[in-house]
Design a protein around this motif. Structure first.
Motif, PDB file in Angstrom:
ATOM      1  N   SER A 170       0.836  -1.274  -0.085  1.00  0.00           N
ATOM      2  CA  SER A 170       0.103   0.061  -0.039  1.00  0.00           C
ATOM      3  C   SER A 170       0.964   1.365   0.164  1.00  0.00           C
ATOM      4  O   SER A 170       2.186   1.059   0.207  1.00  0.00           O
ATOM      5  CB  SER A 170      -0.709  -0.082   1.291  1.00  0.00           C
ATOM      6  N   PRO A 171       0.164   2.369  -0.022  1.00  0.00           N
ATOM      7  CA  PRO A 171       0.944   3.636  -0.090  1.00  0.00           C
ATOM      8  C   PRO A 171       1.752   3.593   1.320  1.00  0.00           C
ATOM      9  O   PRO A 171       2.981   4.146   1.236  1.00  0.00           O
ATOM     10  CB  PRO A 171      -0.031   4.794   0.100  1.00  0.00           C
ATOM     11  N   LEU A 172       1.049   3.150   2.433  1.00  0.00           N
ATOM     12  CA  LEU A 172       1.900   3.380   3.698  1.00  0.00           C
ATOM     13  C   LEU A 172       3.113   2.514   3.517  1.00  0.00           C
ATOM     14  O   LEU A 172       4.123   3.023   4.043  1.00  0.00           O
ATOM     15  CB  LEU A 172       1.017   2.598   4.724  1.00  0.00           C
ATOM     16  N   LYS A 174       5.122   1.902   0.965  1.00  0.00           N
ATOM     17  CA  LYS A 174       6.081   2.966   0.171  1.00  0.00           C
ATOM     18  C   LYS A 174       6.546   4.069   1.201  1.00  0.00           C
ATOM     19  O   LYS A 174       7.749   4.415   1.050  1.00  0.00           O
ATOM     20  CB  LYS A 174       5.340   3.469  -1.105  1.00  0.00           C
ATOM     21  N   ILE A 175       5.557   4.735   1.708  1.00  0.00           N
ATOM     22  CA  ILE A 175       6.036   5.801   2.561  1.00  0.00           C
ATOM     23  C   ILE A 175       7.090   5.529   3.748  1.00  0.00           C
ATOM     24  O   ILE A 175       8.081   5.867   3.911  1.00  0.00           O
ATOM     25  CB  ILE A 175       4.767   6.543   3.448  1.00  0.00           C
ATOM     26  N   GLN A 177       9.084   2.964   3.552  1.00  0.00           N
ATOM     27  CA  GLN A 177      10.424   2.593   2.903  1.00  0.00           C
ATOM     28  C   GLN A 177      11.106   3.899   2.436  1.00  0.00           C
ATOM     29  O   GLN A 177      12.190   4.003   2.454  1.00  0.00           O
ATOM     30  CB  GLN A 177      10.284   1.803   1.645  1.00  0.00           C
ATOM     31  N   GLY A 178      10.204   5.065   2.462  1.00  0.00           N
ATOM     32  CA  GLY A 178      10.897   6.309   1.880  1.00  0.00           C
ATOM     33  C   GLY A 178      11.401   6.804   3.160  1.00  0.00           C
ATOM     34  O   GLY A 178      12.498   7.306   2.920  1.00  0.00           O
ATOM     35  N   ARG A 180      12.481   5.211   5.547  1.00  0.00           N
ATOM     36  CA  ARG A 180      14.105   4.481   5.768  1.00  0.00           C
ATOM     37  C   ARG A 180      14.977   4.815   4.723  1.00  0.00           C
ATOM     38  O   ARG A 180      16.178   5.165   5.340  1.00  0.00           O
ATOM     39  CB  ARG A 180      13.687   3.042   5.317  1.00  0.00           C
ATOM     40  N   ALA A 186      11.720  12.736   2.947  1.00  0.00           N
ATOM     41  CA  ALA A 186      10.096  12.137   3.190  1.00  0.00           C
ATOM     42  C   ALA A 186       9.434  13.398   3.980  1.00  0.00           C
ATOM     43  O   ALA A 186       8.274  13.653   3.580  1.00  0.00           O
ATOM     44  CB  ALA A 186      10.129  10.817   4.145  1.00  0.00           C
ATOM     45  N   TYR A 191       5.353  14.281   4.498  1.00  0.00           N
ATOM     46  CA  TYR A 191       4.944  13.196   5.298  1.00  0.00           C
ATOM     47  C   TYR A 191       5.628  13.537   6.708  1.00  0.00           C
ATOM     48  O   TYR A 191       6.755  13.951   6.836  1.00  0.00           O
ATOM     49  CB  TYR A 191       5.563  11.963   4.854  1.00  0.00           C
ATOM     50  N   PHE A 196       4.300   8.663  11.120  1.00  0.00           N
ATOM     51  CA  PHE A 196       4.215   7.276  10.356  1.00  0.00           C
ATOM     52  C   PHE A 196       5.145   6.468  10.891  1.00  0.00           C
ATOM     53  O   PHE A 196       4.689   5.163  10.921  1.00  0.00           O
ATOM     54  CB  PHE A 196       4.779   7.703   8.923  1.00  0.00           C
TER      55      PHE A 196
ATOM     56  N   HIS B  73       6.619  19.355   7.005  1.00  0.00           N
ATOM     57  CA  HIS B  73       5.916  18.434   6.232  1.00  0.00           C
ATOM     58  C   HIS B  73       4.410  18.975   5.987  1.00  0.00           C
ATOM     59  O   HIS B  73       3.775  18.299   5.306  1.00  0.00           O
ATOM     60  CB  HIS B  73       5.543  17.327   7.307  1.00  0.00           C
ATOM     61  N   PHE B  90      15.576   9.406  -2.916  1.00  0.00           N
ATOM     62  CA  PHE B  90      15.562   8.021  -2.096  1.00  0.00           C
ATOM     63  C   PHE B  90      16.292   6.964  -3.009  1.00  0.00           C
ATOM     64  O   PHE B  90      15.619   6.453  -4.149  1.00  0.00           O
ATOM     65  CB  PHE B  90      13.919   7.606  -2.076  1.00  0.00           C
ATOM     66  N   PHE B  93      14.892   3.439  -4.453  1.00  0.00           N
ATOM     67  CA  PHE B  93      13.698   3.729  -5.345  1.00  0.00           C
ATOM     68  C   PHE B  93      13.747   3.777  -6.743  1.00  0.00           C
ATOM     69  O   PHE B  93      14.782   4.421  -7.061  1.00  0.00           O
ATOM     70  CB  PHE B  93      12.630   4.669  -4.695  1.00  0.00           C
ATOM     71  N   TRP B 100       6.786   9.296  -7.372  1.00  0.00           N
ATOM     72  CA  TRP B 100       5.419   9.061  -7.098  1.00  0.00           C
ATOM     73  C   TRP B 100       4.978   9.488  -5.617  1.00  0.00           C
ATOM     74  O   TRP B 100       4.022  10.122  -4.910  1.00  0.00           O
ATOM     75  CB  TRP B 100       5.362   7.547  -7.121  1.00  0.00           C
ATOM     76  N   LEU B 101       6.045   9.222  -4.660  1.00  0.00           N
ATOM     77  CA  LEU B 101       5.684   9.716  -3.168  1.00  0.00           C
ATOM     78  C   LEU B 101       5.674  11.075  -3.070  1.00  0.00           C
ATOM     79  O   LEU B 101       4.908  11.228  -2.121  1.00  0.00           O
ATOM     80  CB  LEU B 101       7.273   9.150  -2.543  1.00  0.00           C
ATOM     81  N   LEU B 113      -5.023   4.207   2.391  1.00  0.00           N
ATOM     82  CA  LEU B 113      -3.479   4.209   2.524  1.00  0.00           C
ATOM     83  C   LEU B 113      -3.017   2.958   3.200  1.00  0.00           C
ATOM     84  O   LEU B 113      -1.997   2.649   2.784  1.00  0.00           O
ATOM     85  CB  LEU B 113      -3.372   5.364   3.732  1.00  0.00           C
ATOM     86  N   ARG B 116      -5.072  -0.192  -0.120  1.00  0.00           N
ATOM     87  CA  ARG B 116      -4.976  -0.389  -1.561  1.00  0.00           C
ATOM     88  C   ARG B 116      -3.662  -0.573  -2.165  1.00  0.00           C
ATOM     89  O   ARG B 116      -2.792   0.369  -1.464  1.00  0.00           O
ATOM     90  CB  ARG B 116      -5.707   0.997  -2.064  1.00  0.00           C
ATOM     91  N   ARG B 117      -3.237  -1.103  -3.187  1.00  0.00           N
ATOM     92  CA  ARG B 117      -2.111  -0.956  -3.902  1.00  0.00           C
ATOM     93  C   ARG B 117      -1.693   0.144  -4.203  1.00  0.00           C
ATOM     94  O   ARG B 117      -2.434   0.988  -4.815  1.00  0.00           O
ATOM     95  CB  ARG B 117      -2.149  -2.361  -4.970  1.00  0.00           C
ATOM     96  N   ALA B 118      -0.399   0.342  -4.097  1.00  0.00           N
ATOM     97  CA  ALA B 118       0.114   1.800  -4.185  1.00  0.00           C
ATOM     98  C   ALA B 118       0.114   1.974  -5.880  1.00  0.00           C
ATOM     99  O   ALA B 118       0.118   3.201  -6.161  1.00  0.00           O
ATOM    100  CB  ALA B 118       1.616   1.793  -3.714  1.00  0.00           C
TER     101      ALA B 118
END
Lengths: 305, 249
Positions: A170-172, A174-175, A177-178, A180, A186, A191, A196, B73, B90, B93, B100-101, B113, B116-118
């Motif tokens: 999910s986006p979470l 990815k966030i 990992q971002g 990290r 980030a 964010y 998070f 932020h 990143f 990535f 995308w981020l 969040l 759903r798949r990113a």
């Protein structure tokens, strides 16, 4: 897909290879590892206090099972909630710090919980642990039967794996990992990094809590070690051996860790030495754990044929 | 109309006043450059504008509302996006995920969040691809960021800022460390973005500045010492003095 087939095969075959209790323990420990790896592998946070959530859930749910005869599902729900809430408390204090201070704080708070359990003997039994945790029957299924309980644990493990896969895709995921990869960036792209990290803690705590309850019901006792730092260390250890860079790393790690400790401890009292050697090999040669080692061997064999 | 303003903005680190009572007005739709010798306080000014740390004194006004003290932020969500002087991406990535981020962060809703798949967010993905295409990296979308050249990383740096669909772009030395050839490409890029965004640009290379800027502010030892069009700045005696060192020119 291939990984899923392998895991399903392992779930089916395992109870024929080892005792069902040990097979159950492997999947329980894998659930625990999945929760840790969201922090360790995905967010880049080394928490040395995961047994805080594991143990707290085991004690609370175990106590209610024992004294108030709650049902299995209630116990699971309570365990997950206790895991999540204790992770919220601990995480709130920890996510503001980074690096070594973060690690030490997770460890120190773990010790705090440990000594509460150690001192509060009327509830936890202190050093003797809390025995007599029942495995109540549900829908006519008697969970005292080790195979029935194994099936129950396996289903919950597969459910946990599916859930964790959803989360990391999910986006979470990815966030996290971002965060990290580059915390400053980030934050700059919008964010709120501490929030998070806290979310990762709470999710990881919920998984730990689930594992804690299942563990208490498996052995019928909550030993003091369930909330001790050795348990926290073991799950980190197992995850690193399996490979923290992959969703499946902690599962393999749990398998190696539990299987080694169960089979070797009977044969050789100094068996933790083997774990030490395995750990050194991983750190020196295979940072990505068994997953990476397997990957390299597979690629190597493909090149030579 | 000024889109971004500062009023007597100051930042002190102990005894050092890195930014000293800077009052700046950036008009909407323009490219406003900030120049000055090393250590003049340009990047610190950017860090104040983007909430990396709060100012010691003074106010920041964006689109008529006071945003002083807004944390980093939140800034991106207001419509201010920055690129960094030192490449800050990143690394593990893919380029697409990098961008995308940033696109997802500023998308209208974070629904799904956790489940759903990113890759099922067509809007954010389209925006990310567009930003990559804008900087000329569309072809390399699937490569990991750590494997592309320094020049391309500078372009990626810019794409991450663009992906947030900002109203103001804060570019901190986009051409830092680039070869002459890469610099020419970066200048063309910045020029292409001009007009589409309000841009605040920090740069060292004079030829770039004089080429693309609508207005230029000059910083020296934390203070603004001059402001004007490129022609005015080129004629300004005080600016020459700052750049040539204490010698009276």
């Amino acid at each position: 897909m291939r990984a899923l087939v392998l895991i399903l095969a392992a779930v089916v075959l395992l109870p024929f290879i080892v005792r069902p209790a040990i097979a159950s323990e492997i999947w329980i420990f894998a659930i625990f590892g999945l929760g840790l790896n969201l922090l360790l592998g995905y967010t880049g946070l080394l928490s040395f206090g995961q047994s805080t959530f594991f143990g707290s859930a085991a004690y609370v749910a175990g106590y209610l099972l024992k004294h108030y005869a709650i049902g299995v599902f209630a116990a699971l729900g309570i365990g997950v909630a206790v895991g999540a809430i204790s992770a919220l408390l601990v995480g709130y204090l920890c996510v503001q710090r980074s690096g070594l201070y973060f690690i030490m704080l997770t460890f120190a708070l773990n010790q705090l919980f440990y000594f509460i359990a150690y001192q509060w003997t009327t509830v936890t039994g202190g050093e003797d642990g809390m025995p007599g945790v029942p495995r109540p029957a549900m829908l006519g299924i008697d969970f005292r039967d080790p195979v029935a309980y194994y099936i129950f644990v396996s289903v919950l493990f597969l459910l946990s794996l599916w859930l964790m896969k959803r989360i990391v895709d999910s986006p979470l995921g990815k966030i996290l990992q971002g965060i990290r990869e580059n915390e400053v960036r980030a934050e700059a792209v919008g964010y709120h990094v501490p929030r998070f990290k806290l979310l990762a803690f709470v999710i990881g705590g919920a998984f730990s809590g689930l594992a804690g309850v299942l563990y208490a019901m498996l052995f019928g006792i909550v030993p003091l070690e369930a909330i001790g730092f050795v348990t926290s260390g073991n799950v980190v250890f197992a995850t690193l051996i399996g490979g923290s860079g992959s969703l499946y790393g902690p599962i393999i790690g749990s398998f190696v860790f539990i299987w080694l400790s169960e089979s070797m401890s009977v044969v050789w009292a100094r068996w933790p030495l083997l774990l030490g050697v395995a750990f050194i090999v991983v750190v020196l040669f295979f940072r990505g754990g068994v997953v990476e080692a397997w990957d390299r061997i597979w690629r190597f064999s493909k090149r030579t044929t | 109309m000024a889109l971004l303003e500062t009023h007597d903005l100051s930042k002190a680190f102990g005894a050092l006043t890195a930014v000293n009572a800077v009052s700046l007005r950036v008009e909407a739709g323009t490219l406003h450059s900030i120049i000055g010798p090393n250590g003049a306080g340009k990047t610190t000014l950017f860090n104040l504008l983007t909430g990396t740390f709060p100012p010691s004194a003074g106010r920041i006004v964006f689109d008529g509302s006071d945003i002083t003290g807004t944390p980093a932020h939140r800034i991106a969500h207001l419509g201010l996006a920055r690129s960094f002087q030192r490449t800050n991406v990143f690394p593990a990535f893919s380029l697409l995920d990098n961008v995308w981020l940033a696109a997802f962060a500023c998308s209208k809703s974070w629904r799904g969040l956790l489940w759903r798949r990113a890759d099922r967010y067509p809007e954010a993905t389209a925006q990310a691809r567009a930003a990559l295409a804008d900087v000329g990296l569309g072809e390399k979308a699937d490569q990991p960021a750590r494997e592309i050249s320094h020049g391309e990383q500078r372009q990626l740096e810019l794409a991450i800022a663009l992906a947030a669909a900002p109203r103001v772009l804060l570019l901190d030395e986009p051409a830092a460390g680039l070869s002459p050839e890469e610099t020419r490409r970066m200048v063309a890029l910045v020029r292409a973005l001009k007009g589409r965004y309000t841009i605040v640009l920090i740069e060292h290379k004079m030829d770039i500045i004089m080429n693309v800027s609508d207005r230029i502010s000059v910083m020296h030892f934390g203070s603004l010492i001059a402001e004007g069009t490129p022609e005015e700045i080129q004629r300004n005696a005080e600016v020459r003095r700052a750049y040539l060192g204490g010698v009276a020119a």
